[in-house]
Design a protein around this motif. Sequence first.
Motif, PDB file in Angstrom:
ATOM      1  N   ASN A 194       0.825  -1.210   0.000  1.00  0.00           N
ATOM      2  CA  ASN A 194       0.000   0.000   0.000  1.00  0.00           C
ATOM      3  C   ASN A 194       0.859   1.261   0.000  1.00  0.00           C
ATOM      4  OD1 ASN A 194      -2.186  -1.692   0.104  1.00  0.00           O
ATOM      5  ND2 ASN A 194      -2.601  -1.363   2.282  1.00  0.00           N
ATOM      6  N   MET A 214       0.749   4.274  -2.806  1.00  0.00           N
ATOM      7  CA  MET A 214       0.476   5.668  -2.468  1.00  0.00           C
ATOM      8  C   MET A 214       1.634   6.587  -2.847  1.00  0.00           C
ATOM      9  SD  MET A 214      -1.694   5.547   1.104  1.00  0.00           S
ATOM     10  CE  MET A 214      -0.626   4.384   1.924  1.00  0.00           C
ATOM     11  N   GLN A 216       1.328   7.242  -6.480  1.00  0.00           N
ATOM     12  CA  GLN A 216       0.253   8.204  -6.738  1.00  0.00           C
ATOM     13  C   GLN A 216       0.703   9.624  -6.432  1.00  0.00           C
ATOM     14  OE1 GLN A 216      -2.899   6.661  -4.295  1.00  0.00           O
ATOM     15  NE2 GLN A 216      -3.632   5.220  -5.868  1.00  0.00           N
ATOM     16  N   GLN A 217       1.443   9.787  -5.343  1.00  0.00           N
ATOM     17  CA  GLN A 217       1.946  11.120  -5.002  1.00  0.00           C
ATOM     18  C   GLN A 217       2.931  11.623  -6.054  1.00  0.00           C
ATOM     19  OE1 GLN A 217       3.330  10.401  -0.939  1.00  0.00           O
ATOM     20  NE2 GLN A 217       1.701  11.701  -0.150  1.00  0.00           N
ATOM     21  N   ILE A 223      -3.577  11.876   0.443  1.00  0.00           N
ATOM     22  CA  ILE A 223      -2.854  10.599   0.319  1.00  0.00           C
ATOM     23  C   ILE A 223      -1.916  10.400   1.501  1.00  0.00           C
ATOM     24  CG2 ILE A 223      -1.159   9.324  -1.047  1.00  0.00           C
ATOM     25  CD1 ILE A 223      -2.347  10.606  -3.536  1.00  0.00           C
ATOM     26  N   GLY A 227      -1.934   7.452   4.354  1.00  0.00           N
ATOM     27  CA  GLY A 227      -0.753   6.659   4.704  1.00  0.00           C
ATOM     28  C   GLY A 227      -0.494   6.659   6.206  1.00  0.00           C
TER      29      GLY A 227
END
Length: 214
Positions: free
Chosen positions: A18, A22, A25-26, A83, A87
């Motif tokens: 995960n 993330m 994505q960032q 995001i 996290g």
Amino acid sequence: MSGFFSKKPTVEQQLRQNERVMKKQQRDVDRDRGKLEKEEKKIEMEIKKAAKQGNKQAATILAKQLVALRKQKTKTYAVNSKIGAIGNQQKLMHSNMKMANAMGTTTKTMVQMNKVMDPQKTMKTMQEFEKESMKMGMTEEMIDDTLDDILGESGDEEEQDAIVSQVLDEIGIEITGKMVNAPSAHGGKLGESSKAKGATDDEIEKQLAALKDL
């Protein structure tokens, strides 16, 4: 078929997976923001150019595009922040799961200890200990009493006090419960009482010495 029998990932493995997703994505959002910033500078230059040429209509249209672009850039910051919050929340959940697992393991350990330790047996052991302790105390008391009888230590304090009072009375010292009227070393009462009884200083010393030997 291999996917059907694939092993389910552990919590740590899922957490790492995960985090990788993330972070990707960032990075994608940061890349998009960089493109928007380049486009922003380009539009600003075009607005300045239109303003110099006196083209108000073109400058107005470009200004609207700049406003929309800046709003989109602001959204990228909000998305990255969201995001990051997800996290952090994931890490907190993982930490809570670890603590819950630790408590579960501790509970299992206590259950096993309770199974091994028989409370009734423990209580019986404590009762036996108390019983034997009482026996030991009684035995010690009996032995002390026996030794006192053998050694002639009857413990008759009243008889001893009577003997002491008699001897003190013989040497002319009158006592009370707190020795209030006892003569001091230089008071003179002892000398007066001794003279009344006709006892000398040497005789008084001998009688006191005899009292110590009783």
